[in-house]
Write an enzyme that holds these catalytic residues in place. Sequence first.
Site, PDB file in Angstrom:
ATOM      1  CG  HIS A  90      -0.479   0.275   2.460  1.00  0.00           C
ATOM      2  ND1 HIS A  90      -0.017  -0.514   3.476  1.00  0.00           N
ATOM      3  CD2 HIS A  90      -0.396   1.621   3.096  1.00  0.00           C
ATOM      4  CE1 HIS A  90       0.213   0.259   4.569  1.00  0.00           C
ATOM      5  NE2 HIS A  90       0.196   1.640   4.205  1.00  0.00           N
ATOM      6  CG  ASP A 144       0.179  -3.822   2.951  1.00  0.00           C
ATOM      7  OD1 ASP A 144       0.477  -3.352   1.999  1.00  0.00           O
ATOM      8  OD2 ASP A 144      -0.363  -3.039   3.979  1.00  0.00           O
ATOM      9  CB  SER A 239       2.917   2.157   5.954  1.00  0.00           C
ATOM     10  OG  SER A 239       1.468   1.754   6.710  1.00  0.00           O
TER      11      SER A 239
HETATM   12  N1  ARG Z   1      -1.294   2.449   7.376  1.00  0.00           N
HETATM   13  C1  ARG Z   1      -0.422   2.906   8.166  1.00  0.00           C
HETATM   14  C2  ARG Z   1       0.911   3.715   7.486  1.00  0.00           C
HETATM   15  O1  ARG Z   1       0.693   3.794   6.167  1.00  0.00           O
HETATM   16  C3  ARG Z   1       0.502   2.416   9.090  1.00  0.00           C
HETATM   17  C4  ARG Z   1      -0.788   1.939  10.146  1.00  0.00           C
HETATM   18  C5  ARG Z   1      -0.203   1.201  11.475  1.00  0.00           C
HETATM   19  N2  ARG Z   1      -1.064   1.298  12.435  1.00  0.00           N
HETATM   20  C6  ARG Z   1      -0.829   0.949  13.892  1.00  0.00           C
HETATM   21  N3  ARG Z   1      -1.700   1.178  14.453  1.00  0.00           N
HETATM   22  N4  ARG Z   1       0.115   0.211  14.181  1.00  0.00           N
HETATM   23  O2  ARG Z   1       1.731   4.235   7.743  1.00  0.00           O
END
Ligand code: ARG
Length: 292
Positions: A90, A144, A239
């Site tokens: 992503h 992912d 992420s």
């Molecule tokens: N989707 C988020 C990003 O793109 C990461 C989120 C991780 N969240 C968590 N509560 N560990 O950076």
Amino acid sequence: MKYMLHRLSAAGRLLPAATVAAVAVCACVSAQAGTHAPGITPQIVGGQRVPQGQLPFVAQLRVFDEDEQIFDHVCGGALISPDVVLTAAHCIDEDELEAMSIVLNRADQRETGQGVERGIADDGDGKPMVFLHPAYDATTFAYDIALIVLDQPVLEINPVLLPSPGADTLERPGTVVTVAGWGNMLAGPGQGVFPNALQSVSVPVVSPWECQFAYGGTFQPGPMLCAGVRGRDSCQGDSGGPLFTAVPGTSRFIQMGVVSWGESCAKQGKPGVYARLSDPVIARFIEQVTGM
Ligand code: ARG
């Protein structure tokens, strides 16, 4: 369209991934680097600053912002072989790849003299060599992971090690592991503080049962792994970065997960969710791309 992403089919052949929707769900945070609200200790949701050189395999994906003439942080990553960086699927936005560079062994984003910087290799037809897992689902975030081939190998850094396919040694619930990144240090909704310095935090592995309790059917025990406890978690901007542990008595690290998603950050009962690298379907894909 300037670029086509490539990805491996299940059979391991190269296919143009015109069908892969590029998503940047929560990955692209523009860095408000170094600023934090008064009275708030700048700790990555419960963690601490990583000294330069301590986690050399940790990568930062960034893109050059033509308007601002600065690099924007995109995501984390990890060097898994001399010329391959593992990140989250992503994190990959096709339109951004041309302007993307990958930085390794530079804990503080501002220290442009430190670490090594690479571009993305092209496949000979001017297309960037970025591979999304063929089973990646942009809605559920299953599988992912993405692999980025670097334009030049990085020989001065030991790549992070990966788990044996099908093994669960590092996933015993309660095992304390580490996650690192330049993501948001504040857990509260709508708040954002993005550090210049790489942060890391230790988090316990959470059993698939507990994770199912937390997220119901959204959590998929095969390709996903949960870790975290109230006050300690990864967050937006982390992420693609590694969930890992040091191999005792050595200077090497093993990575068991890739930061993927979570509800809010560091909230009790809502651990972070990671792509699970011991999953055979994920491990096989990585082997195919890296030729390991
Ligand atoms: N989707 C988020 C990003 O793109 C990461 C989120 C991780 N969240 C968590 N509560 N560990 O950076």
